[in-house]
Every structure is written in C-alpha cells, then in structure tokens.
Design a protein around this motif. Structure first.
Motif, PDB file in Angstrom:
ATOM      1  N   GLY A 135       3.653   6.146  11.962  1.00  0.00           N
ATOM      2  CA  GLY A 135       3.671   7.123  10.540  1.00  0.00           C
ATOM      3  C   GLY A 135       3.981   8.565  10.909  1.00  0.00           C
ATOM      4  O   GLY A 135       3.290   9.326  10.356  1.00  0.00           O
ATOM      5  N   THR A 148       6.442  10.167   9.705  1.00  0.00           N
ATOM      6  CA  THR A 148       7.020  10.794   8.539  1.00  0.00           C
ATOM      7  C   THR A 148       7.998  11.551   8.850  1.00  0.00           C
ATOM      8  O   THR A 148       9.278  11.096   9.765  1.00  0.00           O
ATOM      9  N   GLU A 179      -3.898   6.050   4.514  1.00  0.00           N
ATOM     10  CA  GLU A 179      -2.606   5.766   3.437  1.00  0.00           C
ATOM     11  C   GLU A 179      -2.209   4.004   3.696  1.00  0.00           C
ATOM     12  O   GLU A 179      -1.165   3.807   3.379  1.00  0.00           O
ATOM     13  N   GLN A 213       9.811   1.008  11.602  1.00  0.00           N
ATOM     14  CA  GLN A 213       9.313  -0.143  11.927  1.00  0.00           C
ATOM     15  C   GLN A 213       7.639   0.066  11.267  1.00  0.00           C
ATOM     16  O   GLN A 213       7.335   1.127  10.974  1.00  0.00           O
ATOM     17  N   ASN A 214       7.332  -1.113  11.221  1.00  0.00           N
ATOM     18  CA  ASN A 214       5.756  -1.198  10.556  1.00  0.00           C
ATOM     19  C   ASN A 214       4.701  -1.239  11.872  1.00  0.00           C
ATOM     20  O   ASN A 214       5.118  -1.754  12.732  1.00  0.00           O
ATOM     21  N   ALA A 215       3.999  -0.236  11.699  1.00  0.00           N
ATOM     22  CA  ALA A 215       3.078  -0.147  12.911  1.00  0.00           C
ATOM     23  C   ALA A 215       1.949  -1.113  13.053  1.00  0.00           C
ATOM     24  O   ALA A 215       1.424  -1.262  14.170  1.00  0.00           O
ATOM     25  N   SER A 273       4.369  16.303  13.859  1.00  0.00           N
ATOM     26  CA  SER A 273       3.434  16.415  14.923  1.00  0.00           C
ATOM     27  C   SER A 273       4.348  15.849  16.211  1.00  0.00           C
ATOM     28  O   SER A 273       4.077  16.616  17.284  1.00  0.00           O
ATOM     29  N   TYR A 295       0.710  -1.266  -0.097  1.00  0.00           N
ATOM     30  CA  TYR A 295      -0.092   0.031  -0.127  1.00  0.00           C
ATOM     31  C   TYR A 295       0.776   1.235  -0.021  1.00  0.00           C
ATOM     32  O   TYR A 295       0.406   2.492  -0.432  1.00  0.00           O
ATOM     33  N   ASN A 296       2.059   1.346   0.192  1.00  0.00           N
ATOM     34  CA  ASN A 296       3.095   2.347   0.302  1.00  0.00           C
ATOM     35  C   ASN A 296       3.702   2.430  -0.974  1.00  0.00           C
ATOM     36  O   ASN A 296       4.322   3.409  -1.257  1.00  0.00           O
ATOM     37  N   HIS A 336      -1.201  10.673  13.015  1.00  0.00           N
ATOM     38  CA  HIS A 336      -1.562  11.713  12.531  1.00  0.00           C
ATOM     39  C   HIS A 336      -1.792  11.500  11.010  1.00  0.00           C
ATOM     40  O   HIS A 336      -0.780  11.338  10.315  1.00  0.00           O
ATOM     41  N   ILE A 337      -3.104  11.276  10.385  1.00  0.00           N
ATOM     42  CA  ILE A 337      -3.136  11.293   9.040  1.00  0.00           C
ATOM     43  C   ILE A 337      -2.423   9.842   8.557  1.00  0.00           C
ATOM     44  O   ILE A 337      -1.737   9.800   7.266  1.00  0.00           O
ATOM     45  N   LEU A 338      -2.266   8.909   9.345  1.00  0.00           N
ATOM     46  CA  LEU A 338      -1.576   7.667   8.879  1.00  0.00           C
ATOM     47  C   LEU A 338      -2.566   6.705   8.147  1.00  0.00           C
ATOM     48  O   LEU A 338      -2.346   6.132   7.199  1.00  0.00           O
ATOM     49  N   TYR A 348       7.405   8.125   0.062  1.00  0.00           N
ATOM     50  CA  TYR A 348       8.210   8.202   1.386  1.00  0.00           C
ATOM     51  C   TYR A 348       9.258   7.332   1.562  1.00  0.00           C
ATOM     52  O   TYR A 348      10.114   7.489   2.297  1.00  0.00           O
ATOM     53  N   ASP A 363       8.020   4.755  11.355  1.00  0.00           N
ATOM     54  CA  ASP A 363       7.649   5.075  10.047  1.00  0.00           C
ATOM     55  C   ASP A 363       8.271   3.760   9.332  1.00  0.00           C
ATOM     56  O   ASP A 363       9.376   3.374   9.667  1.00  0.00           O
ATOM     57  N   LEU A 364       7.775   3.780   7.885  1.00  0.00           N
ATOM     58  CA  LEU A 364       8.227   3.009   7.182  1.00  0.00           C
ATOM     59  C   LEU A 364       9.754   3.185   6.268  1.00  0.00           C
ATOM     60  O   LEU A 364      10.440   2.526   5.896  1.00  0.00           O
TER      61      LEU A 364
HETATM   62  C1  LIG Z   1       0.589  11.404   5.515  1.00  0.00           C
HETATM   63  S1  LIG Z   1       2.196  10.965   6.467  1.00  0.00           S
HETATM   64  C2  LIG Z   1       1.757  11.156   7.917  1.00  0.00           C
HETATM   65  C3  LIG Z   1       2.090  12.388   8.485  1.00  0.00           C
HETATM   66  C4  LIG Z   1       2.829  12.665  10.014  1.00  0.00           C
HETATM   67  N1  LIG Z   1       2.205  11.880  10.748  1.00  0.00           N
HETATM   68  C5  LIG Z   1       2.758  14.145  10.267  1.00  0.00           C
HETATM   69  O1  LIG Z   1       2.084  14.366  11.359  1.00  0.00           O
HETATM   70  O2  LIG Z   1       3.255  15.087   9.722  1.00  0.00           O
HETATM   71  C6  LIG Z   1       1.794   8.802   6.332  1.00  0.00           C
HETATM   72  C7  LIG Z   1       2.910   8.384   6.890  1.00  0.00           C
HETATM   73  O3  LIG Z   1       2.699   7.026   7.193  1.00  0.00           O
HETATM   74  C8  LIG Z   1       3.552   6.205   6.755  1.00  0.00           C
HETATM   75  N2  LIG Z   1       3.173   4.682   6.976  1.00  0.00           N
HETATM   76  C9  LIG Z   1       2.317   4.314   6.301  1.00  0.00           C
HETATM   77  N3  LIG Z   1       1.996   2.897   6.517  1.00  0.00           N
HETATM   78  C10 LIG Z   1       2.836   2.734   7.687  1.00  0.00           C
HETATM   79  C11 LIG Z   1       2.909   1.433   8.726  1.00  0.00           C
HETATM   80  N4  LIG Z   1       2.157   0.256   8.420  1.00  0.00           N
HETATM   81  N5  LIG Z   1       3.884   1.725   9.576  1.00  0.00           N
HETATM   82  C12 LIG Z   1       4.672   2.852   9.770  1.00  0.00           C
HETATM   83  N6  LIG Z   1       4.279   3.906   9.347  1.00  0.00           N
HETATM   84  C13 LIG Z   1       3.346   3.705   7.921  1.00  0.00           C
HETATM   85  C14 LIG Z   1       4.058   6.518   5.655  1.00  0.00           C
HETATM   86  O4  LIG Z   1       5.371   6.098   5.272  1.00  0.00           O
HETATM   87  C15 LIG Z   1       4.221   7.937   5.543  1.00  0.00           C
HETATM   88  O5  LIG Z   1       5.194   8.613   6.119  1.00  0.00           O
END
Ligand SMILES: C[S@@+](CC[C@H](N)C(=O)[O-])C[C@H]1O[C@@H](n2cnc3c(N)ncnc32)[C@H](O)[C@@H]1O
Lengths: 117, 376
Positions: free
Chosen positions: B199, B201, B270, B247-249, B205, B128-129, B265-267, B141, B222-223
C-alpha cells in the motif's frame, strides 16, 4: 484543441450535514471559499506592492514568477493568522465564554440584578 | 507553509495557487489549535450536564456521545468548517495538476530507470477502495481518466502535505522516517536484503528507506496505477531504486519466504475485516524464517476515554475513513496468531515522531502510531 481533463469525485459518499437546515452548511462552505479567495487576493496585492517598491514598475509575468521567500512567507503567515482570528472571532469567543444555555442570564434577569444592592 | 522539497514530478503552482494552498494550510492550523479545543467546554459545560439530567448517568461510549454532540451548535460549526477545509485541500491542488497533467505524464516515462514499474490493468480494485473517495480525494487512489494517468499521484503528493499541515515533512516521508528509526533501534543487527512495502501509494515511505539503504532491494505495491506511475517517477527523480508493481496486498505474485521485512504505513485502516486477515496471512507467507512483519497504523480504541474516542472518530464518519471504525476495536494480536505467527514472537509496539530525523512543525508534540510487529 485538446479537451481539458477534469479531476472529479467518483464517489464522495454521503455528504454529512451538520445543521438541521442544510442551507447553513452550504453558507459556511461559501463563506470559507470566500475567505480563501480574499486571502489569495491579499497575497497578490502584497506581491504587487513589493514588486512596485523594488522595480518601480510592473510586468504581469513578474507576478506569476514571484514566490515569497521564507521571510515574506512568515510575514504572510502572521497576517493570515490575524485575519483568521478576526474572521472567526465569534466562534473562538464562544469557545472561551461558553456557558450552559440554562445559565445564560436573559435581559430581564439582568435588569433585576442591576437593582440589587 | 514551508514548501515541499522540489522534485521533477511535483506539479508547479502559479502565484495564486501557491497562496491558496498556504491559506488552506494556515486555516487548518487555526481550526485545530483555536477552534477544535472548544469541543471540550462544549461537551463538559453544555452537552454532558444535559445528558446527566436526562439520563441520570454518564454516556457509556463514543456512539452515545456522538448522538448528543451532533446537536451542539459549537461542535456542528467546527465540523462544518473541518469538513470544508478537507475539501478545500483537494480543490486547492487539483487546478495545479490539471493544468500540467500532459507534461507530468510525459515526465513520468523514464527511459532507463534504476528501479522499475510493473502494471496490471486486469487487477480488480476491491470494494473497500472504491466504495467512497477515501479522505475525500476526488477519484481516490485509483481513478484514471486518460492513458498513463498520473493525476491521483500528483494530487496526493501535494494534498497530503497540506492535510498533515507540514507534519509529513518536506520529503512527504514522515512515516518512513518513523518506521526506519524504530526498526534500526529495535533490530540494530538485523541484516536485510529484500523488503516489501504494501500500500505504498506514491512511495513516500519506501523511497525514504531506499535512499537510506541503497544496497537493499525494495519492492512496493499498491492497487492504483496512477499513484504507482507517479511514485515510480518520483523515486527516480529522487535517485532511489524501488521496484513498484500493481498488486493486491491480500495476494501477491512474489515467492514464498522471499523477504526479510514486509511493512506498511497506514494501509490497514483503509482495507476491510477480511482483507486485514488476508494481508497478515500474505505477509507471513512472504517472509523468510526470522523475517519481520511491521505494519504501522492509526491508534486503536482500547483504553481510550469515550469523549476522546468520539473526537478521534470524526474522520470515520465525515472524511470517508470507514473501516478505521472497525480497526479501532479489533484484536490485531489474534489476527497475527491466525496468520501463523508464534504468540511469543508478536510484539505490539508503537513509534512516533521522536524517531524522525527531520524537524517538522509538530516535532514538539508526540504523535504515536501503533505498530503490529511480528517475527516469523
Ligand atoms: C493512506 S495510503 C498509504 C500511504 C503510504 N504507505 C505512504 O507511506 O505514504 C493507503 C494506500 O493503500 C492502498 N491499498 C489499499 N488496499 C490495498 C491492497 N489490498 N493492496 C495494495 N494496496 C492497497 C491504497 O491504494 C492507498 O494507496
């Protein structure tokens, strides 16, 4: 010399085309890029004018060093907004005057109307 | 455009890049305030009457509206411009980052950091990423083209500020300001000693949270390695102590019941359907009893009129925000129950820019984010 790194798309996904003829989408992209560059050029001219006015002369590196103060940026912002309004007038006008296609009067109907008393 | 707050990692513009970025910002403001609103008359005066004539009924949902609006010339023109403006954001900042990438990489190596950075080169990046460059950021990312790459982070920092038209605040941390203000008012007495941000980034935040709560231990995952390297150096430059790890969340290496607060925050929008459940399950596992899960994300579709929904969903189809289309329809409470939370401790909430400390160009318009809030 070291090779320059280019940050490239890995996978953009399928590009959406909004018009039946993709050339229209492409033309819009070109027009927008050009609009952007014209605006950049305008700012550059503005910088040069300001530098000339204050310093009487000009060194190229002064242009690079120049950053607009908040006041100048506000002026530029007003100018850009007016510029954008002129540029996209045909679109924003359509927004306010938008008429259903079947209600648009064509020339011959209009002529008939003119003769009505 | 009010410039972003300077910090050591922020790539510096030259004269023309500065104007180009301001143009893209002003252009997007022009689009949203002067062009976008034309979609309403286009629909009500042109598209809807035609639909009523042909179908003898109103459109049932946003998909039906999409089919007919896609043929409207005004909507098409606005869409083409909106899509281009998104691409122009990235192209206006990429040159700046490419030019000084070596320097940024050097600066990102911190001798004696307050926080830390732990990378895992073997981490699998979920589909999905990688399936598409999310919101069209080239390389998304996770792209890494050189050793110790920080470019994705450097591009993201400057690009998302323009994307938000300044709405993220000059510290690029509006969402952190919102969750922080919300949390402190919702749980004024709650003592927290250890917090996880999923997540993160570039840590916009979580770094804000860490600045506000210097005695709390903050972890952020984050990934993407590039965004984490950048985020780590950015947090250090801002004097905040945050422990970043790759790490993967869905499945982390933290101990069970070790956090007082797990947030994002908006994770969510995505990820994917199965990842979302895994993230809630993992949040539950990581929380101490009495701990709080707080995930802020984009609005859902429940109760939204078809036309508004359709316009809101533009980004899903045209800005590579694919999963958001699913998320809009999902029942998040059900996922929380499945994760183990007691029904009575699930409190769907919302918070908006009224919680922010800072005035942004949009302070007078309320934008509100739903928050999935649960107490373990
Ligand atoms: C829109 S950004 C988040 C913005 C950030 N939280 C902020 O406050 O500025 C989404 C992030 O989630 C990460 N992400 C997506 N799936 C993830 C997962 N399973 N584990 C960790 N990070 C993940 C992406 O790599 C990306 O950096």
């Amino acid at each position: 010399m070291e090779e320059k790194i280019e940050i490239k798309p890995v996978n953009r996904g399928k590009r959406p085309f909004f018009f039946d003829d993709p050339a229209i989408d492409q033309l819009i992209a070109i027009i927008m890029a050009m609009s952007g560059e014209l605006s950049v050029l305008y700012d550059r001219v503005d910088t040069i004018e300001r530098l000339l006015e204050t310093n009487g002369g000009l060194k190229r590196k002064d242009i690079e060093k120049f950053r607009p103060s908040q006041e100048i940026e506000d002026e530029r912002n007003v100018r850009r907004n007016e510029y954008l309004a002129r540029l996209f007038k045909i679109i924003t006008d359509e927004k306010t005057n938008l008429t259903p296609h079947d209600k648009m009067r064509d020339y011959s109907n209009l002529m008939k109307e003119l003769d009505k008393t | 455009m009010t410039p972003l707050q300077e910090h050591k990692m922020l790539a510096k513009n030259n004269h023309d890049e500065d104007s180009r970025q301001s143009f893209v910002n002003d252009f997007r403001v022009h689009l949203s305030s002067n062009v976008f609103p034309g979609n309403f008359p286009a629909y009500y005066k042109r598209v809807l009457p035609q639909f009523l004539k042909n179908e003898k009924r109103e459109p049932k949902n946003s998909n039906e509206i999409r089919k007919v609006m896609n043929k409207d010339p005004f909507y098409s023109f606005w869409s083409a411009m909106q899509r281009n403006s998104q691409e122009m954001i990235w192209s206006s900042v990429i040159d700046t980052v490419e030019r000084q990438l070596d320097d940024l990489i050097t600066k990102s190596k911190i001798e004696k950091p307050n926080g830390s950075l732990t990378l895992n080169p073997n981490l699998d990046i979920p589909k999905y990423n990688t399936a598409a460059d999310i919101h069209l950021q080239p390389g998304a990312y996770h792209q890494q083209q050189v050793d110790n790459d920080v470019s994705a982070g450097a591009v993201y920092d400057k690009g998302t500020y323009i994307y938000s038209m300044g709405g993220l605040g000059t510290g690029n941390n509006a969402m952190g300001q919102i969750t922080h203000g919300f949390f402190k008012s919702e749980f004024p007495k709650k003592e927290i000693s250890k917090v996880l941000d999923m997540g993160c980034t570039i840590g916009g935040s979580v770094t804000y949270w860490a600045q506000k709560n210097p005695n709390v231990e903050f972890h952020a995952i984050d990934l993407g390695a590039s965004v984490l390297r950048y985020g780590h150096a950015r947090a250090e430059a801002l004097g905040a102590e945050v422990h970043f790890s790759q790490q993967n969340a869905e499945k982390t290496n933290f101990d069970s019941e070790s956090f007082d607060l797990v947030m994002s925050h908006i994770l969510l929008h995505e990820t994917s359907t199965s990842a979302l459940q895994n993230i809630f399950d993992e949040s539950f596992r990581l929380l101490k009893p009495g701990g709080i899960m707080m995930h802020l994300d984009l609005p859902q579709a429940h109760g939204v009129a078809p036309l508004e929904s359709f316009l809101f969903e533009w980004e899903i189809y045209n800005n590579n925000e694919h999963f958001y289309g699913q998320l809009r329809k999902m029942d998040l409470v059900e996922l929380c129950i499945k994760a183990g939370f007691n029904k009575d401790n699930i409190k769907p909430s919302s918070a908006g820019n009224f919680w922010m400390e800072e005035q942004t160009p949009y302070s007078s318009d309320d934008f509100v984010f739903p928050i999935t809030l649960c107490i373990k």
